[in-house]
Scaffold this motif. Sequence first.
Motif, PDB file in Angstrom:
ATOM      1  N   HIS A 125       0.862  -1.183   0.000  1.00 26.99           N
ATOM      2  CA  HIS A 125       0.000   0.000   0.000  1.00 26.99           C
ATOM      3  C   HIS A 125       0.900   1.235   0.000  1.00 26.99           C
ATOM      4  CE1 HIS A 125      -3.263  -2.704   1.899  1.00 26.99           C
ATOM      5  NE2 HIS A 125      -3.385  -2.666   0.593  1.00 26.99           N
ATOM      6  N   GLU A 128       1.709   3.794   2.984  1.00 26.02           N
ATOM      7  CA  GLU A 128       2.107   3.210   4.267  1.00 26.02           C
ATOM      8  C   GLU A 128       3.632   3.033   4.267  1.00 26.02           C
ATOM      9  OE1 GLU A 128      -0.354  -0.312   4.605  1.00 26.02           O
ATOM     10  OE2 GLU A 128      -2.163   0.841   4.200  1.00 26.02           O
ATOM     11  N   ARG A 172      -2.786   4.369  -1.775  1.00 26.84           N
ATOM     12  CA  ARG A 172      -2.877   3.000  -1.294  1.00 26.84           C
ATOM     13  C   ARG A 172      -2.738   1.973  -2.425  1.00 26.84           C
ATOM     14  NH1 ARG A 172      -5.225   0.147   2.974  1.00 26.84           N
ATOM     15  NH2 ARG A 172      -6.295  -1.767   2.416  1.00 26.84           N
ATOM     16  N   HIS A 211       2.834  -3.070   6.810  1.00 27.30           N
ATOM     17  CA  HIS A 211       1.824  -2.041   6.497  1.00 27.30           C
ATOM     18  C   HIS A 211       1.792  -0.981   7.595  1.00 27.30           C
ATOM     19  CE1 HIS A 211      -0.551  -4.321   3.342  1.00 27.30           C
ATOM     20  NE2 HIS A 211       0.242  -5.273   3.824  1.00 27.30           N
ATOM     21  N   GLU A 212       0.916   0.041   7.366  1.00 31.17           N
ATOM     22  CA  GLU A 212       0.590   0.990   8.434  1.00 31.17           C
ATOM     23  C   GLU A 212      -0.924   1.091   8.555  1.00 31.17           C
ATOM     24  OE1 GLU A 212       3.631   3.977   9.595  1.00 31.17           O
ATOM     25  OE2 GLU A 212       3.594   4.382   7.432  1.00 31.17           O
ATOM     26  N   GLU A 306       1.596  -3.800  11.310  1.00 28.29           N
ATOM     27  CA  GLU A 306       0.876  -2.561  10.976  1.00 28.29           C
ATOM     28  C   GLU A 306       1.282  -1.495  11.996  1.00 28.29           C
ATOM     29  OE1 GLU A 306      -1.809  -1.862   8.787  1.00 28.29           O
ATOM     30  OE2 GLU A 306      -2.232  -3.856   7.959  1.00 28.29           O
TER      31      GLU A 306
HETATM   32 ZN   LIG Z   1      -1.861  -1.707   4.205  1.00 28.48          ZN
END
Ligand SMILES: [Zn+2]
Length: 533
Positions: A125, A128, A172, A211-212, A306
């Motif tokens: 994404h 992120e 994203r 991810h974030e 994340e």
């Molecule tokens: Zn993500």
Amino acid sequence: MARSVARLVVSLLLLVAAWAPTVAQFDPAKVPAQAPGVAALYPEPRVAYTTPSFAPGRADFTSHAELTAFLATTIEGVTHGAVRTMGRSQDGRTIAAVIFARGDPDIAALRRNGRPTVLIVGLQHGNEPAGGEAALVVIERLARGDLAPLLEHINVVVVPRANPDGAEVFRRVASDGVDINRDHVLARTPEARVLIGLMRELDPALVVDAHEYSVAGSWLRNFGGLARPDVLIQAATQANLTPAIALLQDGTFLPALRNAFDAGGLTHDWYFTADRDPRVVNMGGIEPELARNASGLRHAAGILIETRGIGIGRTNWKRRVFSQVTAMEAALRTAAKNHVALNVARDESRRFDLARDSARPLVVRARPSPERREMVFVDPASGAPRPVTVEWRSSLKLIPEVSRPRPWGYVLPPSAMAAARRLVELGIAVDTLGAEARLPVERYRTLATERGAGETILGRFELERVEETIAAGSFLVTLDQRLATLAALLLEPDSASGYVAHRLVALDTAGRVPILRLADAPDTHVLALHPLR
Ligand SMILES: [Zn+2]
């Protein structure tokens, strides 16, 4: 000579990076200021990073040109590392993998050296960035630093930027709007196909997907607070995971990551996402199409990281990268320490799928179980804790909705060529029938169909036993293969990630499913099978 050419290329790349117009990868004006009470919860860790986004005075993130130059300079002259271009994004940007292995850092050689491979993926994404930046820190430490000795026991492959187009414009999704992380069985995007190709070639024992997550957004709306934990984690959560993989994730990797977060002074929780219902908080999804779950069904432990980062620009940037590095380092150290167990778990998991155990039904559809859970959010003005009770949908305990016995195999009509080819791309063996045959089969009777999420078809079906004439040119997918469960979940028509649900295999005009099940082994000699490539 080769070295000086390499140095020249690196210098040119750096020049290009310096000349490239500064791309505003996010709009700082849209980033809300962090109140002092909130900022106090996230002190900057006392670490020094030298990756591009940490250069003094930087206001944005690492660009694609900087990334490319960084990888070239970091790996130059490192005998246990290599940078390879695995493919190109939709806008033509390179998708690089950095391969680390003692002996021969070549993808084709990795499967032969006996060591389990860890695959780290950043920036599926594009908005992120912390995972991608942490991947660069880890690459540096594997190339020339304290993580290099781990390569005695493991191979490591890092894809720091899986979605370079999205990353460049801080978006994203990929250029065509597809979410790459949800493309791991449909394989529509070249970006997901790069990762799927790596999964096939490397056969990794562990996949770390970085991810974030969103800090304000729905949380502020639903609970009047900001999300609090530095980092959220979740392993592959799919109803059909083998016990070997589930045990490796729950018993080995998740506890190791939590210990590392505690030691680093980082707060953590399970991964969670908002729901349309404001009282509900969902754990991460259970669909096979997600990278983490696809990894699990491919007999690799899957770990999602994340960090608290979406919507806050460069706020807490070093702490977010530190959280990601902490997780990746813990995953690598744990993999190296348990390298024998990793190989054993993968082999055992694979045998489990090969065995076509009739006592192990296929869970075609399941749903998370509802629980009540206390959570703490953060007051955006004061930083004070805001405890709330939520309806928590746990992906750890799944409630089966549709289960079926595992058949011997599935038959697809000749018209399903696109689906058959897609299965082959995923690494699933498909045979073509050279001769027509009349066989006892299980056919799906359609009870109801409705529109599911997006453009998907959500159907209810039941099986009936009939005799059918199978046309020459039909496709046969048998379940005596290592990706048997993944194959079955793509071919059962009521599976949410399936090819019927996603219209890759069309229902006929009467709403009938063209896929058939073979409950028992037919005389394969009569079918004149030849493999589809
Ligand atoms: Zn993500």
